[in-house]
Scaffold this motif. Structure first.
Motif, mmCIF file in Angstrom:
data_model
loop_
_atom_site.group_PDB
_atom_site.id
_atom_site.type_symbol
_atom_site.label_atom_id
_atom_site.label_comp_id
_atom_site.label_asym_id
_atom_site.label_seq_id
_atom_site.Cartn_x
_atom_site.Cartn_y
_atom_site.Cartn_z
ATOM 1 N N LYS A 143 13.163 -11.308 5.632
ATOM 2 C CA LYS A 143 13.876 -11.208 6.897
ATOM 3 C C LYS A 143 13.954 -9.762 7.330
ATOM 4 O O LYS A 143 14.541 -8.926 6.655
ATOM 5 C CB LYS A 143 15.299 -11.753 6.753
ATOM 6 N N GLN A 164 12.534 -13.347 21.305
ATOM 7 C CA GLN A 164 13.359 -12.277 21.848
ATOM 8 C C GLN A 164 14.126 -12.793 23.049
ATOM 9 O O GLN A 164 13.539 -13.269 24.022
ATOM 10 C CB GLN A 164 12.513 -11.071 22.260
ATOM 11 N N PHE A 210 14.190 -0.066 19.032
ATOM 12 C CA PHE A 210 14.819 -0.957 18.063
ATOM 13 C C PHE A 210 14.716 -0.382 16.661
ATOM 14 O O PHE A 210 13.686 0.157 16.263
ATOM 15 C CB PHE A 210 14.135 -2.330 18.054
ATOM 16 N N TYR A 250 0.534 -11.515 5.533
ATOM 17 C CA TYR A 250 1.822 -11.975 6.040
ATOM 18 C C TYR A 250 1.804 -12.057 7.564
ATOM 19 O O TYR A 250 1.353 -11.138 8.250
ATOM 20 C CB TYR A 250 2.935 -11.024 5.600
ATOM 21 N N GLY A 258 18.367 -9.645 20.775
ATOM 22 C CA GLY A 258 17.275 -8.894 20.177
ATOM 23 C C GLY A 258 16.184 -9.828 19.684
ATOM 24 O O GLY A 258 15.972 -10.918 20.233
ATOM 25 N N LEU A 259 15.493 -9.430 18.639
ATOM 26 C CA LEU A 259 14.443 -10.261 18.037
ATOM 27 C C LEU A 259 15.005 -10.999 16.833
ATOM 28 O O LEU A 259 15.671 -10.406 15.989
ATOM 29 C CB LEU A 259 13.256 -9.412 17.598
ATOM 30 N N ASN A 288 13.695 -1.694 3.473
ATOM 31 C CA ASN A 288 12.767 -1.370 4.539
ATOM 32 C C ASN A 288 13.561 -1.042 5.789
ATOM 33 O O ASN A 288 14.552 -1.723 6.096
ATOM 34 C CB ASN A 288 11.863 -2.591 4.798
ATOM 35 N N GLN A 312 5.472 -4.550 25.250
ATOM 36 C CA GLN A 312 4.744 -4.363 23.995
ATOM 37 C C GLN A 312 5.615 -3.645 22.975
ATOM 38 O O GLN A 312 6.240 -2.627 23.289
ATOM 39 C CB GLN A 312 3.465 -3.553 24.231
ATOM 40 N N LEU A 313 5.651 -4.194 21.761
ATOM 41 C CA LEU A 313 6.406 -3.576 20.662
ATOM 42 C C LEU A 313 5.467 -2.731 19.822
ATOM 43 O O LEU A 313 4.466 -3.227 19.304
ATOM 44 C CB LEU A 313 7.021 -4.653 19.783
ATOM 45 N N LEU A 348 13.906 -13.889 13.696
ATOM 46 C CA LEU A 348 12.791 -14.488 12.981
ATOM 47 C C LEU A 348 12.872 -16.010 13.032
ATOM 48 O O LEU A 348 13.903 -16.593 12.687
ATOM 49 C CB LEU A 348 12.790 -14.003 11.532
ATOM 50 N N PHE A 395 16.824 -7.141 13.255
ATOM 51 C CA PHE A 395 16.757 -6.150 14.324
ATOM 52 C C PHE A 395 18.144 -5.833 14.866
ATOM 53 O O PHE A 395 18.990 -6.712 14.998
ATOM 54 C CB PHE A 395 15.889 -6.668 15.472
ATOM 55 N N GLY A 396 18.342 -4.556 15.212
ATOM 56 C CA GLY A 396 19.494 -4.182 16.006
ATOM 57 C C GLY A 396 19.285 -4.600 17.447
ATOM 58 O O GLY A 396 18.208 -5.088 17.823
ATOM 59 N N TYR A 433 8.653 -14.419 15.936
ATOM 60 C CA TYR A 433 9.979 -14.033 16.399
ATOM 61 C C TYR A 433 10.174 -14.549 17.828
ATOM 62 O O TYR A 433 9.225 -14.745 18.568
ATOM 63 C CB TYR A 433 10.135 -12.513 16.448
ATOM 64 N N THR A 479 4.885 -1.987 6.938
ATOM 65 C CA THR A 479 5.082 -1.926 8.383
ATOM 66 C C THR A 479 4.647 -3.230 9.030
ATOM 67 O O THR A 479 3.639 -3.816 8.636
ATOM 68 C CB THR A 479 4.234 -0.779 8.950
ATOM 69 N N GLN A 480 5.401 -3.680 10.037
ATOM 70 C CA GLN A 480 5.003 -4.850 10.808
ATOM 71 C C GLN A 480 4.388 -4.412 12.136
ATOM 72 O O GLN A 480 4.884 -3.475 12.772
ATOM 73 C CB GLN A 480 6.197 -5.764 11.085
ATOM 74 N N VAL A 503 7.414 -7.779 3.574
ATOM 75 C CA VAL A 503 8.228 -7.101 4.584
ATOM 76 C C VAL A 503 9.051 -5.976 3.991
ATOM 77 O O VAL A 503 9.377 -5.012 4.659
ATOM 78 C CB VAL A 503 9.129 -8.115 5.314
ATOM 79 N N ASN A 509 5.167 -0.005 16.618
ATOM 80 C CA ASN A 509 5.822 0.558 15.464
ATOM 81 C C ASN A 509 5.774 2.081 15.514
ATOM 82 O O ASN A 509 4.717 2.665 15.735
ATOM 83 C CB ASN A 509 5.147 0.053 14.192
ATOM 84 N N PHE A 543 3.087 -5.891 15.929
ATOM 85 C CA PHE A 543 3.398 -7.000 16.814
ATOM 86 C C PHE A 543 2.281 -7.275 17.804
ATOM 87 O O PHE A 543 1.588 -6.354 18.265
ATOM 88 C CB PHE A 543 4.694 -6.710 17.581
ATOM 89 N N GLY A 544 2.138 -8.559 18.153
ATOM 90 C CA GLY A 544 1.252 -8.970 19.218
ATOM 91 C C GLY A 544 1.883 -8.710 20.572
ATOM 92 O O GLY A 544 3.017 -8.247 20.663
ATOM 93 N N PRO A 545 1.168 -9.047 21.662
ATOM 94 C CA PRO A 545 1.635 -8.729 23.017
ATOM 95 C C PRO A 545 2.732 -9.650 23.525
ATOM 96 O O PRO A 545 3.361 -9.346 24.544
ATOM 97 C CB PRO A 545 0.371 -8.880 23.859
ATOM 98 N N GLN A 589 12.528 0.181 9.847
ATOM 99 C CA GLN A 589 11.483 0.553 10.788
ATOM 100 C C GLN A 589 12.101 0.835 12.151
ATOM 101 O O GLN A 589 13.098 0.225 12.526
ATOM 102 C CB GLN A 589 10.445 -0.565 10.913
ATOM 103 N N PHE A 638 7.078 -13.459 19.977
ATOM 104 C CA PHE A 638 6.206 -12.433 19.419
ATOM 105 C C PHE A 638 5.719 -12.846 18.043
ATOM 106 O O PHE A 638 6.487 -13.331 17.204
ATOM 107 C CB PHE A 638 6.955 -11.100 19.276
ATOM 108 N N GLU A 667 15.636 -17.339 10.469
ATOM 109 C CA GLU A 667 17.039 -17.594 10.780
ATOM 110 C C GLU A 667 17.247 -18.554 11.951
ATOM 111 O O GLU A 667 18.351 -19.086 12.109
ATOM 112 C CB GLU A 667 17.761 -16.274 11.058
ATOM 113 N N TYR A 675 7.925 -17.610 8.987
ATOM 114 C CA TYR A 675 6.963 -16.636 8.505
ATOM 115 C C TYR A 675 5.994 -17.311 7.530
ATOM 116 O O TYR A 675 6.257 -18.426 7.050
ATOM 117 C CB TYR A 675 7.656 -15.441 7.840
#
Lengths: 114, 111
Positions: free
Chosen positions: B98, A37, B86, A31, A42-43, B31, B42-43, A45, B101-102, A35, A102-103, A98, B45, A105-107, B33, A90, A59, A48
């Motif tokens: 989907k 930001q 977050f 997957y 916020g972030l 889910n 950088q995000l 989607l 995020f807050g 995203y 856990t997801q 999902v 987890n 993230f890239g930089p 997180q 991102f 969204e 995907y």
């Protein structure tokens, strides 16, 4: 850390030009996600992918398209960039869907559309 | 769709202090997180925690799914804890895939 790279890391472009952002992973995860930001939002989607050539909308997908021809690469294309698409983008990956996983993230890629 | 609210929006701590960050959500979740976005963007987890309690060093998290909230605890805070935290959820009531995020809690830890 998960092996996720994004390119370019920074880009400045002009309104109306096409732009492609690349996400590359070395984890062989099924997957992948894009995203954006923005301050105050916020972030969110964009699109995907749940497998090679299998993609779907998030969204905020208007004005964006994606492609995934290989497990490791997920491309995001802005067909005709607009100033409202100035943002930080991102990429994320997960091994499982999902709702169970856990997801990572890239930089990020900072895109400015003038 | 599901709503995710985080509090407080901003928090300033002296190094060594403890803090609790809260995430409320409006529907049942599959889910949940917690992520930390460091000052360089950088995000990272922190926890995958749809229910129960987990601990990782000075950080711990608890999700009470039946009451629709999650808490992130930071003990003995350090300047490197600064950034934005977050909470993100996936709800079976929304479309699949989907992660919502807050708006985040911005934390500044002063030396």
């Amino acid at each position: 850390d998960a092996g996720i790279t994004q390119s370019p890391r920074h880009k400045v472009t002009e309104t109306g030009t096409p732009v492609t952002l690349r996400c590359h992973q070395t984890e062989n995860h099924r997957y992948m996600y894009w995203y954006r930001q923005d301050p105050g939002h916020g972030l969110r989607l964009i699109h995907y992918s749940y497998g090679v050539k299998d993609t779907d909308k998030g969204e905020v997908s208007d004005g964006y398209s994606v492609s995934r021809s290989k497990t490791e690469d997920f491309l995001l294309t802005l067909e005709s960039a607009t100033s409202s698409q100035t943002s930080v983008y991102f990429c994320a990956i997960s091994e499982l869907a999902v709702w169970t996983d856990t997801q990572y993230f890239g930089p990020g890629t900072r895109l400015t559309v003038l | 769709g599901i709503q995710v609210e985080q509090s407080p929006p901003d928090l300033i701590l002296q190094e060594g202090a403890n803090s609790t960050l809260r995430c409320n959500f409006s529907d049942s979740v599959n889910n949940l997180q917690w992520f930390h976005q460091n000052p360089w963007g950088q995000l990272i987890n922190l926890f995958y925690i749809p229910s129960g309690t987990k601990q990782n060093g000075r950080l711990s998290a608890t999700t009470v799914a039946t009451e629709r909230y999650s808490l992130l605890y930071i003990s003995s805070s350090q300047t490197t804890d600064s950034g934005v935290y977050f909470c993100a959820v996936e709800s079976p009531g929304d479309s699949s895939y989907k992660l919502i995020f807050g708006s985040g809690t911005r934390l500044l830890v002063r030396p």
